[in-house]
Motif scaffolding. Structure first.
Motif, PDB file in Angstrom:
ATOM      1  N   SER A  55      -3.754   0.245  -0.493  1.00 21.80           N
ATOM      2  CA  SER A  55      -2.666   1.069  -0.124  1.00 21.80           C
ATOM      3  C   SER A  55      -2.088   2.176  -0.910  1.00 21.80           C
ATOM      4  O   SER A  55      -1.196   2.947  -0.552  1.00 21.80           O
ATOM      5  N   GLY A  56      -2.334   2.119  -2.142  1.00 21.15           N
ATOM      6  CA  GLY A  56      -1.870   3.210  -3.060  1.00 21.15           C
ATOM      7  C   GLY A  56      -0.445   2.467  -3.880  1.00 21.15           C
ATOM      8  O   GLY A  56       0.051   3.057  -4.654  1.00 21.15           O
ATOM      9  N   ASP A  57       0.125   1.389  -3.251  1.00 22.20           N
ATOM     10  CA  ASP A  57       1.251   0.954  -3.786  1.00 22.20           C
ATOM     11  C   ASP A  57       1.212  -0.497  -4.453  1.00 22.20           C
ATOM     12  O   ASP A  57       0.766  -1.145  -3.897  1.00 22.20           O
ATOM     13  N   VAL A  58       1.331  -0.695  -5.676  1.00 23.43           N
ATOM     14  CA  VAL A  58       1.161  -1.471  -6.741  1.00 23.43           C
ATOM     15  C   VAL A  58       2.577  -2.453  -6.358  1.00 23.43           C
ATOM     16  O   VAL A  58       3.712  -1.863  -6.832  1.00 23.43           O
ATOM     17  N   PRO A  59       2.564  -3.720  -5.743  1.00 18.29           N
ATOM     18  CA  PRO A  59       3.815  -4.350  -5.644  1.00 18.29           C
ATOM     19  C   PRO A  59       4.358  -5.096  -6.725  1.00 18.29           C
ATOM     20  O   PRO A  59       3.728  -5.320  -7.698  1.00 18.29           O
ATOM     21  N   ARG A  60       5.655  -5.290  -6.906  1.00 22.12           N
ATOM     22  CA  ARG A  60       6.102  -6.028  -7.666  1.00 22.12           C
ATOM     23  C   ARG A  60       6.761  -7.454  -7.478  1.00 22.12           C
ATOM     24  O   ARG A  60       7.532  -7.540  -6.246  1.00 22.12           O
ATOM     25  N   ILE A  61       6.359  -8.507  -7.954  1.00 20.32           N
ATOM     26  CA  ILE A  61       6.403  -9.805  -7.542  1.00 20.32           C
ATOM     27  C   ILE A  61       7.654 -10.548  -7.881  1.00 20.32           C
ATOM     28  O   ILE A  61       7.929 -10.326  -9.237  1.00 20.32           O
ATOM     29  N   PRO A  62       8.513 -10.776  -7.184  1.00 20.37           N
ATOM     30  CA  PRO A  62       9.974 -11.433  -7.508  1.00 20.37           C
ATOM     31  C   PRO A  62       9.534 -12.728  -8.338  1.00 20.37           C
ATOM     32  O   PRO A  62       9.140 -13.840  -7.709  1.00 20.37           O
ATOM     33  N   ALA A  63       9.922 -12.784  -9.657  1.00 13.76           N
ATOM     34  CA  ALA A  63       9.778 -14.016 -10.220  1.00 13.76           C
ATOM     35  C   ALA A  63      10.475 -15.176  -9.856  1.00 13.76           C
ATOM     36  O   ALA A  63       9.832 -16.411  -9.912  1.00 13.76           O
ATOM     37  N   ASN A  64      11.505 -14.899  -9.076  1.00 15.95           N
ATOM     38  CA  ASN A  64      12.385 -16.083  -8.715  1.00 15.95           C
ATOM     39  C   ASN A  64      11.651 -16.786  -7.444  1.00 15.95           C
ATOM     40  O   ASN A  64      11.727 -18.024  -7.198  1.00 15.95           O
ATOM     41  N   LEU A  65      10.867 -15.880  -6.602  1.00 15.99           N
ATOM     42  CA  LEU A  65       9.986 -16.410  -5.556  1.00 15.99           C
ATOM     43  C   LEU A  65       8.874 -17.380  -6.079  1.00 15.99           C
ATOM     44  O   LEU A  65       8.684 -18.557  -5.444  1.00 15.99           O
TER      45      LEU A  65
ATOM     46  N   VAL B 123       1.011 -19.916   4.409  1.00 13.69           N
ATOM     47  CA  VAL B 123      -0.454 -20.027   3.910  1.00 13.69           C
ATOM     48  C   VAL B 123      -0.388 -20.482   2.539  1.00 13.69           C
ATOM     49  O   VAL B 123       0.366 -20.357   1.696  1.00 13.69           O
ATOM     50  N   ASP B 124      -1.580 -21.040   2.187  1.00 12.71           N
ATOM     51  CA  ASP B 124      -1.979 -21.672   0.922  1.00 12.71           C
ATOM     52  C   ASP B 124      -2.482 -20.807   0.123  1.00 12.71           C
ATOM     53  O   ASP B 124      -1.989 -20.690  -1.199  1.00 12.71           O
ATOM     54  N   VAL B 125      -3.089 -19.663   0.269  1.00 15.59           N
ATOM     55  CA  VAL B 125      -3.621 -18.620  -0.524  1.00 15.59           C
ATOM     56  C   VAL B 125      -3.607 -17.364   0.264  1.00 15.59           C
ATOM     57  O   VAL B 125      -4.056 -17.194   1.406  1.00 15.59           O
ATOM     58  N   VAL B 126      -3.095 -16.013  -0.450  1.00 14.46           N
ATOM     59  CA  VAL B 126      -3.075 -15.040  -0.162  1.00 14.46           C
ATOM     60  C   VAL B 126      -4.202 -14.150  -1.013  1.00 14.46           C
ATOM     61  O   VAL B 126      -4.208 -14.099  -2.365  1.00 14.46           O
ATOM     62  N   TYR B 127      -5.289 -13.594  -0.190  1.00 18.82           N
ATOM     63  CA  TYR B 127      -6.686 -12.792  -1.081  1.00 18.82           C
ATOM     64  C   TYR B 127      -6.187 -11.332  -0.866  1.00 18.82           C
ATOM     65  O   TYR B 127      -6.502 -11.158   0.457  1.00 18.82           O
ATOM     66  N   ASP B 128      -5.529 -10.688  -1.677  1.00 18.80           N
ATOM     67  CA  ASP B 128      -5.113  -9.209  -1.230  1.00 18.80           C
ATOM     68  C   ASP B 128      -5.731  -8.351  -1.864  1.00 18.80           C
ATOM     69  O   ASP B 128      -5.581  -7.973  -3.058  1.00 18.80           O
ATOM     70  N   PRO B 129      -6.496  -7.333  -1.157  1.00 17.07           N
ATOM     71  CA  PRO B 129      -7.172  -6.249  -1.786  1.00 17.07           C
ATOM     72  C   PRO B 129      -6.070  -4.971  -1.498  1.00 17.07           C
ATOM     73  O   PRO B 129      -6.531  -3.835  -1.688  1.00 17.07           O
ATOM     74  N   VAL B 130      -5.029  -5.146  -0.813  1.00 15.51           N
ATOM     75  CA  VAL B 130      -4.363  -3.749  -0.456  1.00 15.51           C
ATOM     76  C   VAL B 130      -2.979  -3.693  -1.248  1.00 15.51           C
ATOM     77  O   VAL B 130      -2.788  -2.323  -1.385  1.00 15.51           O
ATOM     78  N   GLY B 131      -2.293  -4.630  -1.407  1.00 15.32           N
ATOM     79  CA  GLY B 131      -0.947  -4.367  -1.997  1.00 15.32           C
ATOM     80  C   GLY B 131       0.199  -3.927  -1.080  1.00 15.32           C
ATOM     81  O   GLY B 131      -0.172  -3.759   0.188  1.00 15.32           O
ATOM     82  N   GLY B 132       1.102  -3.193  -1.525  1.00 17.53           N
ATOM     83  CA  GLY B 132       2.159  -2.494  -0.838  1.00 17.53           C
ATOM     84  C   GLY B 132       3.162  -3.524   0.218  1.00 17.53           C
ATOM     85  O   GLY B 132       3.282  -4.789  -0.232  1.00 17.53           O
ATOM     86  N   ALA B 133       3.670  -3.082   1.290  1.00 17.63           N
ATOM     87  CA  ALA B 133       4.523  -3.878   2.051  1.00 17.63           C
ATOM     88  C   ALA B 133       4.040  -5.042   2.551  1.00 17.63           C
ATOM     89  O   ALA B 133       4.698  -6.090   2.637  1.00 17.63           O
ATOM     90  N   VAL B 134       2.821  -5.114   2.920  1.00 19.83           N
ATOM     91  CA  VAL B 134       2.114  -6.345   3.743  1.00 19.83           C
ATOM     92  C   VAL B 134       2.273  -7.427   2.719  1.00 19.83           C
ATOM     93  O   VAL B 134       2.322  -8.601   3.093  1.00 19.83           O
ATOM     94  N   PHE B 135       2.017  -7.093   1.295  1.00 25.10           N
ATOM     95  CA  PHE B 135       1.858  -8.081   0.228  1.00 25.10           C
ATOM     96  C   PHE B 135       3.454  -8.686   0.200  1.00 25.10           C
ATOM     97  O   PHE B 135       3.397  -9.904  -0.013  1.00 25.10           O
ATOM     98  N   ASP B 136       4.337  -7.897   0.304  1.00 30.35           N
ATOM     99  CA  ASP B 136       5.600  -8.360  -0.039  1.00 30.35           C
ATOM    100  C   ASP B 136       5.839  -9.326   1.100  1.00 30.35           C
ATOM    101  O   ASP B 136       6.608 -10.267   1.123  1.00 30.35           O
TER     102      ASP B 136
END
Length: 333
Positions: A242-252, A210-223
């Motif tokens: 989701s109540g879970d703020v994801p951490r984005i891997p900088a290498n990705l 996908v070209d764009v992720v528009y995410d209002p949820v966070g959590g495992a689905v974002f990962d």
């Protein structure tokens, strides 16, 4: 006047319905609106808990989305007149019989658009437009993923994405919610399974992602969504239902040349900072004109889960807390 009041930060069950809450003073350059429709969502619960970035000190009237009739204008205001039907976003004060706002924050409704429809537009659809059109620069035929697509924010993302010409993949947790997302225009609807989502996104897009992720949820689905993105994808982060703020891997981000972009619509309205600039006011007014035009011609179709009397506000909050809600809960003072 009648209002729902947050007397101290905490649970939404502790909110009080009061009939003696003082009507707010009309500020210079402002308008007073008799509210005909207001709404609540997950963000309202965070405001009441004191955990939202749009933070007001108790006691205050929560919620930000209103539509109604202008009943008073400040001296020198020429853009509005008594009797105009308007909708807009305010920093707080929506769960009440009246609210005041800067005139520039209230947008006149096109003929034929009701307050019950219009109350969805200024925050929820404004966020979707700002995230997808402004921040992502979404182009026709691009693929956009919208997790949590049966909620108000997700449904707005689906519909605005389609209005901008994109191909939309939605996720939702149940068959009934997936049908809601499909009826809203999603091209493909998937379950939010973190184990299978990335592969499913690649499969749907012919291996591209996908070209764009528009995410209002966070959590495992974002990962999981990160692993199903294309090169140079844009991640639009608008919330963490989701109540879970994801951490984005900088290498990705590095190896895929991706951009992670936050979108807080309240910034463009001056919530929690200095007043908006003339450029920001012009941009938000133009966005509202586009969105109300789409609403009138049926390009976007907000979904009201239920309409409640203000006295029944706890029923609306319960539907949100129990994740029963699809679309938006609207209240009538």
């Amino acid at each position: 006047m009648r209002a729902v009041v947050c007397e101290t930060y905490g649970d939404w069950n502790d909110l009080k319905l009061r009939d003696d809450w003082p009507a707010p003073d009309l500020p210079p350059g402002g308008v007073r609106v008799r509210i005909e429709a207001c709404s609540v969502g997950f963000a309202t619960m965070m405001m009441v808990a004191g955990t939202h970035q749009n933070r007001s000190e108790p006691p205050f009237v929560p919620a930000t989305e209103i539509a109604g009739e202008v009943v008073e204008v400040a001296d020198g205001v020429a853009s509005h007149a008594v009797g105009d039907l308007v909708a807009g976003s305010i920093r707080n004060g929506a769960l009440a019989a009246q609210a005041v706002a800067p005139a520039a924050a209230m947008h006149r409704l096109p003929d034929g658009v009701s307050c019950a429809e219009a109350v969805h537009i200024p925050t929820i659809y404004g966020t979707a437009y700002g995230g997808l059109a402004w921040r992502a620069g979404l182009k026709p035929k691009e693929w956009v993923l919208v997790p949590g697509a049966a909620g108000a924010t997700g449904l707005a993302g689906v519909q605005v994405g389609k209005a901008l010409g994109a191909r939309v993949i939605a996720t939702a947790s149940t068959e009934d919610k997936r049908k809601v997302a499909a009826d809203a225009g999603a091209d493909v609807v998937l379950p939010p399974d973190p184990e299978t989502l990335a592969a499913a996104l690649k499969d749907v897009t012919g291996g591209r992602g996908v070209d764009v992720v528009y995410d209002p949820v966070g959590g495992a689905v974002f990962d999981a969504a990160l692993r199903g993105t294309a090169q140079a994808a844009r991640l639009i982060i608008v919330g963490f239902a989701s109540g879970d703020v994801p951490r984005i891997p900088a290498n990705l981000l590095l190896v895929k040349n991706m951009r992670a972009i936050g979108l807080y619509w309240g910034h463009y309205l001056g919530f929690g900072r200095e007043p908006p600039t003339p450029q920001e006011l012009g941009e938000t007014a133009a966005a509202m004109q586009t969105l109300f035009g789409w609403l009138k011609d049926g390009t976007i179709r907000p979904l009201t889960y239920a309409t409640y009397d203000l006295a029944d506000f706890r029923e609306a909050f319960a539907a949100i807390a129990e994740r029963r809600i699809v679309g938006k809960a609207v209240l009538v003072p």
